[in-house]
Design a protein around this motif. Sequence first.
Motif, PDB file in Angstrom:
ATOM      1  N   ILE A  42       0.746  -1.187   0.011  1.00  0.00           N
ATOM      2  CA  ILE A  42       0.039  -0.059  -0.081  1.00  0.00           C
ATOM      3  C   ILE A  42       0.927   1.502   0.079  1.00  0.00           C
ATOM      4  O   ILE A  42       0.226   2.418  -0.291  1.00  0.00           O
ATOM      5  CB  ILE A  42      -0.956   0.014   1.065  1.00  0.00           C
ATOM      6  CG1 ILE A  42      -2.133   0.833   0.815  1.00  0.00           C
ATOM      7  CG2 ILE A  42      -0.432   0.354   2.395  1.00  0.00           C
ATOM      8  CD1 ILE A  42      -3.133   0.390  -0.192  1.00  0.00           C
ATOM      9  N   GLY A  43       2.218   1.255   0.170  1.00  0.00           N
ATOM     10  CA  GLY A  43       3.010   2.299  -0.086  1.00  0.00           C
ATOM     11  C   GLY A  43       3.726   2.706   1.639  1.00  0.00           C
ATOM     12  O   GLY A  43       4.198   3.984   1.538  1.00  0.00           O
ATOM     13  N   VAL A 166       9.002   6.133  13.264  1.00  0.00           N
ATOM     14  CA  VAL A 166       7.954   6.045  12.499  1.00  0.00           C
ATOM     15  C   VAL A 166       8.236   4.473  12.500  1.00  0.00           C
ATOM     16  O   VAL A 166       9.153   3.895  11.693  1.00  0.00           O
ATOM     17  CB  VAL A 166       8.054   6.654  11.152  1.00  0.00           C
ATOM     18  CG1 VAL A 166       6.842   6.128  10.306  1.00  0.00           C
ATOM     19  CG2 VAL A 166       8.058   8.065  11.525  1.00  0.00           C
ATOM     20  N   PHE A 167       6.986   3.778  12.567  1.00  0.00           N
ATOM     21  CA  PHE A 167       7.034   2.136  12.260  1.00  0.00           C
ATOM     22  C   PHE A 167       6.018   1.965  11.303  1.00  0.00           C
ATOM     23  O   PHE A 167       4.911   2.694  10.848  1.00  0.00           O
ATOM     24  CB  PHE A 167       6.508   1.548  13.488  1.00  0.00           C
ATOM     25  CG  PHE A 167       7.134   1.742  14.700  1.00  0.00           C
ATOM     26  CD1 PHE A 167       8.052   0.694  14.980  1.00  0.00           C
ATOM     27  CD2 PHE A 167       6.916   2.683  15.736  1.00  0.00           C
ATOM     28  CE1 PHE A 167       8.700   0.582  16.205  1.00  0.00           C
ATOM     29  CE2 PHE A 167       8.049   2.693  16.734  1.00  0.00           C
ATOM     30  CZ  PHE A 167       8.766   1.562  17.134  1.00  0.00           C
ATOM     31  N   ALA A 168       6.322   0.887  10.471  1.00  0.00           N
ATOM     32  CA  ALA A 168       5.369   0.488   9.117  1.00  0.00           C
ATOM     33  C   ALA A 168       5.031  -0.894   9.405  1.00  0.00           C
ATOM     34  O   ALA A 168       5.838  -1.578   9.588  1.00  0.00           O
ATOM     35  CB  ALA A 168       6.023   0.644   7.883  1.00  0.00           C
ATOM     36  N   VAL A 186      -2.935   3.758   6.177  1.00  0.00           N
ATOM     37  CA  VAL A 186      -2.537   4.128   4.908  1.00  0.00           C
ATOM     38  C   VAL A 186      -3.454   3.271   3.995  1.00  0.00           C
ATOM     39  O   VAL A 186      -3.401   2.215   3.946  1.00  0.00           O
ATOM     40  CB  VAL A 186      -1.198   3.839   4.566  1.00  0.00           C
ATOM     41  CG1 VAL A 186      -0.856   4.304   3.037  1.00  0.00           C
ATOM     42  CG2 VAL A 186      -0.172   4.492   5.488  1.00  0.00           C
ATOM     43  N   GLY A 187      -4.474   4.212   3.533  1.00  0.00           N
ATOM     44  CA  GLY A 187      -5.350   3.398   2.471  1.00  0.00           C
ATOM     45  C   GLY A 187      -5.083   3.530   0.989  1.00  0.00           C
ATOM     46  O   GLY A 187      -3.850   3.916   0.531  1.00  0.00           O
ATOM     47  N   GLY A 188      -5.712   2.756   0.207  1.00  0.00           N
ATOM     48  CA  GLY A 188      -5.677   2.769  -1.169  1.00  0.00           C
ATOM     49  C   GLY A 188      -5.858   4.111  -1.797  1.00  0.00           C
ATOM     50  O   GLY A 188      -6.411   4.958  -1.251  1.00  0.00           O
ATOM     51  N   LEU A 189      -4.921   4.221  -3.097  1.00  0.00           N
ATOM     52  CA  LEU A 189      -5.178   5.541  -3.930  1.00  0.00           C
ATOM     53  C   LEU A 189      -6.586   5.568  -4.332  1.00  0.00           C
ATOM     54  O   LEU A 189      -7.158   4.699  -4.603  1.00  0.00           O
ATOM     55  CB  LEU A 189      -4.028   5.458  -4.794  1.00  0.00           C
ATOM     56  CG  LEU A 189      -2.705   5.421  -4.451  1.00  0.00           C
ATOM     57  CD1 LEU A 189      -1.953   5.296  -5.639  1.00  0.00           C
ATOM     58  CD2 LEU A 189      -2.455   6.605  -3.563  1.00  0.00           C
ATOM     59  N   THR A 190      -6.937   7.107  -4.372  1.00  0.00           N
ATOM     60  CA  THR A 190      -8.348   7.141  -5.266  1.00  0.00           C
ATOM     61  C   THR A 190      -8.214   7.109  -6.795  1.00  0.00           C
ATOM     62  O   THR A 190      -6.971   6.653  -7.189  1.00  0.00           O
ATOM     63  CB  THR A 190      -8.761   8.701  -5.202  1.00  0.00           C
ATOM     64  OG1 THR A 190      -7.539   9.579  -5.880  1.00  0.00           O
ATOM     65  CG2 THR A 190      -8.660   9.221  -3.726  1.00  0.00           C
ATOM     66  N   ARG A 219      -7.133  -2.179  -6.751  1.00  0.00           N
ATOM     67  CA  ARG A 219      -8.005  -1.426  -5.720  1.00  0.00           C
ATOM     68  C   ARG A 219      -7.083  -0.263  -4.941  1.00  0.00           C
ATOM     69  O   ARG A 219      -7.060  -0.296  -3.773  1.00  0.00           O
ATOM     70  CB  ARG A 219      -8.366  -2.510  -4.469  1.00  0.00           C
ATOM     71  CG  ARG A 219      -9.285  -3.620  -4.971  1.00  0.00           C
ATOM     72  CD  ARG A 219     -10.106  -4.256  -3.772  1.00  0.00           C
ATOM     73  NE  ARG A 219      -9.241  -4.677  -2.779  1.00  0.00           N
ATOM     74  CZ  ARG A 219      -8.304  -6.076  -3.185  1.00  0.00           C
ATOM     75  NH1 ARG A 219      -8.625  -6.704  -3.977  1.00  0.00           N
ATOM     76  NH2 ARG A 219      -7.812  -6.249  -2.002  1.00  0.00           N
ATOM     77  N   GLY A 220      -6.205   0.533  -5.698  1.00  0.00           N
ATOM     78  CA  GLY A 220      -5.479   1.664  -5.109  1.00  0.00           C
ATOM     79  C   GLY A 220      -4.253   1.069  -4.573  1.00  0.00           C
ATOM     80  O   GLY A 220      -3.527   2.124  -3.987  1.00  0.00           O
ATOM     81  N   ASN A 221      -3.918  -0.215  -4.563  1.00  0.00           N
ATOM     82  CA  ASN A 221      -2.718  -0.473  -4.078  1.00  0.00           C
ATOM     83  C   ASN A 221      -1.558  -0.168  -4.916  1.00  0.00           C
ATOM     84  O   ASN A 221      -1.322  -0.695  -6.323  1.00  0.00           O
ATOM     85  CB  ASN A 221      -2.819  -2.172  -3.829  1.00  0.00           C
ATOM     86  CG  ASN A 221      -1.487  -2.614  -3.108  1.00  0.00           C
ATOM     87  OD1 ASN A 221      -0.324  -2.427  -3.675  1.00  0.00           O
ATOM     88  ND2 ASN A 221      -1.507  -3.022  -1.884  1.00  0.00           N
ATOM     89  N   PRO A 222      -0.659   0.535  -4.660  1.00  0.00           N
ATOM     90  CA  PRO A 222       0.421   1.218  -5.451  1.00  0.00           C
ATOM     91  C   PRO A 222       1.393   0.185  -6.077  1.00  0.00           C
ATOM     92  O   PRO A 222       1.724   0.317  -7.047  1.00  0.00           O
ATOM     93  CB  PRO A 222       1.289   2.412  -4.684  1.00  0.00           C
ATOM     94  CG  PRO A 222       0.152   2.740  -3.560  1.00  0.00           C
ATOM     95  CD  PRO A 222      -0.516   1.602  -3.431  1.00  0.00           C
TER      96      PRO A 222
END
Length: 896
Positions: A42-43, A166-168, A186-190, A219-222
């Motif tokens: 997702i980025g 910052v953790f991911a 962090v959601g999907g891109l428009t 589904r907006g997943n980069p």
Amino acid sequence: MPTTSSRPLVGRRDEIDRLLALVRAAGRGEGGVLVLRGEPGIGKSALLDHLGQATAGEFQLIRASGSEFEGELPFAALHQLCVPALAHLDTLSAPYRESLLVAFGLADGAPDPFRVGLAALELLSTAAGTRPMLCLVDDAHWLDTASARALTFLARRIAAEPIAMVFAARDRDPIRGLDELPGLTVGGLTDAHARALLAGEKTVTLDERVRDRLLAEARGNPLALIELPKAGGFALPEPSPVASRIERSFLARMAELTVDARRLLILASADPTGDPGLLWAAARRLDIEVPAASAAAEASGLIRFDTRARFCHPLARSAAYRAAEPEQRHAAHRALAEVTDAETAGDRRAWHRAQATTGPDEEVAAELELSASRAQARGGVAAAAAFLERAAALSLDPAKQTERTLAAARTTLEAGGTEAAADLLASVDTETLDVPQHASVDLLRGRIAFVQGAEGAVRGPALILRAAQRLAAVDPERSREFFVAALEMGLVVGRAAGVLDRVLDAARSAPPGPPDLLDALSRLTTEGHHAGVPALRRVLTGDDAGWTRTPALATVLAGELWDIELHATIVGWLVRTGRDTGSPMTIRLGLSQVALHAVLTGNFGRAMAAIAEEEAIADAVGDAPQLYPRVHLAALRGRREEVLDLFAEATTRGNGQLTANAHWATAVLYNGLAEYPAALDAATRAVASGDLFLAGIALPELVEAAVRCGEHAVARSALDSLTERTEPAGTAFALGIAAAARALVSDAEADHLEALGQLENGPLSVHLARARLRYGEWLRREGRRREAREHLRTAHERLSDIGLEAFTRRAADELRATGEVARSRTGHSYDHLTMQETHIARQVAAGATSKEVATRLFLSPRTVDAHLRNIFRKLGITSRRQLRGMPDLLDAGVAS
């Protein structure tokens, strides 16, 4: 701060702004943390990279990452994070320096579990002294348990440091501790941003229908938008998880590589360190042509080799490892084991050997067992459990396999893996066990059941009883120890569920032994307090001091004996022992009991300080703080909302004894507020539980509430029960409490005076002040207004001095009824402070330095200084010297 040092990420302006705000604050010395969560691809990693580039030159950048295949190695990720700062290691005090060296496997010994996180904090704080620091931790869902705990500890304590963390982490992988930190999903891109990203990738030309299908499936997943066209895998006949689709795209790219390049990728995926020197040495063992293979692998974009081998994405590493044939993985681990130094990285070498082994191998099993011992000594309980489980699987000798499986179950349970521990026990063939082993299985099953909810809490003591009964004939001494263990467990569940009584009933069949707590409690249960109290006193105050083996039970029994001095002795021992041994369990129990003792004796500032320190230790070891000291303190302070909130939390935790504490606290609260029907209901519930100490201490509340409600039969019955408990105890505490309750029922002045006389002989200022309030109320009702004013005035002063706010208001109302207005009293210092600030203020007032206070509360000295500035502001002072002049910040009493 630069914000354009890298190409802005498409559609991520809000996330970038949030991250930049975090690092700007850190640049001002206001550290903070943020956990990015989202699905694979997702980025999150791209955001970390962008942030690192955007702050280059202004911030020191240090990175770490969890590893899917390294979660068994303790402090692996913390070590990664600290490596760039190790040049400052010599600036740390010896205990902190030693703790880190041992935790990182660079020195022998067992680190103080409290000091690892604080040592890391001091190390990074020192390193950040010259330039602010940015810590980026990727793939946090794969952090080893010890690192996750230490990094969470760090993240909570950098508020006054020039450090941003910052953790991911993946959104479906809960991580204890990290889930409680500030987070950002962090959601999907428009659709518009997804189209813009796809248009910016010039790798392929897509017709409109294929592009629309790809946009829908991504589904907006980069990462999906970038990777799937490269592999041509964008038109599957049915939907599939995005992560699986992306892995397939990586696999398709791998398939185009040479054999050696693919083997190098498999080898790199099996090595959690990313150390190129180790990787090249292992590759040569496999006869891989390193220059050509590495060049081809890098050209594919799947991996980069520089100071560390880094895959382009964790899914690429996962795909390489999972796609390999079993023999390829075994060969990779074997080569890595051969080139890993047995002296400096013995645990990792053993781990690689275990992964390379296909069948039973006693030599490898024994090596894993040694690694487990080392890991446990370094605080890596989860790692020890994993090593032991693998050692059991590789064992040739059935007896050793059983012992290793039991040891693995034991350490897995200690690491919090309840279900995994149960699965390990289920794999044991109980038909082959001897009696001690069978008892060990029952003991472990009992401990597992105990933490599995209300039903398990009832089954747990029963299973431990079965273990005790198995051992009765072959090991009587251990059998009695198991009976006492079941007793302690039953004490927590409480009498309300019938568990404690069932344990005591079964304990009558315990093998004979010297008089101990087991015998004394059996007498208390079967023959009553007149027989049981003397037996308990002999055991608890004898030369043997056997209660040191069961201190938690002993503190409760001291309360059952109404012996505040004995309680102080036990609490003092707990605190000293906890500090001397570094045992988290012992020191936390000691501090909780310090708080309880301070509440009973009216020293609320001391209680708040002890609660703050216990909570700091609980946080350091990743556990929930004890709740009952807060419950007792809030009740006597008369804080309605706080008591009700704590009551709700106590009920949620489902602990029988804790619930009884909450009922007692509610009764005290409502008696203080003069809401007597509610007090009657709560006190009735507290007494009905039948719990040791709590039922007894709740009886006076029941008497008072019942009398005020006109329920005289209930009051007389409660008084009879109280007298049965207090008469054989014979302490001033017991006799004073009984006389005060009797005065309410008899309405006789002599009983009021006896209560005051008894309670004035002890340290129980709370009960003395309440007794004086009740006597003043009685005098007013009798029309003796002048005498009533004198006693009510004194009661008001003492209640106010202690901080019993609700009872103070009651006294003021009574004074007003006599025609006198109560004088307003100066507040307490701690009324303006948090519990942590109270602890700091008291320590500084006693002459402690910031560094000494920091050690107690697991903070950095800079954070302590920041708290001191807040304390000075709240109290209207400007110096430490003025703190020393505040009498309610200084006292003597139980060691804390």
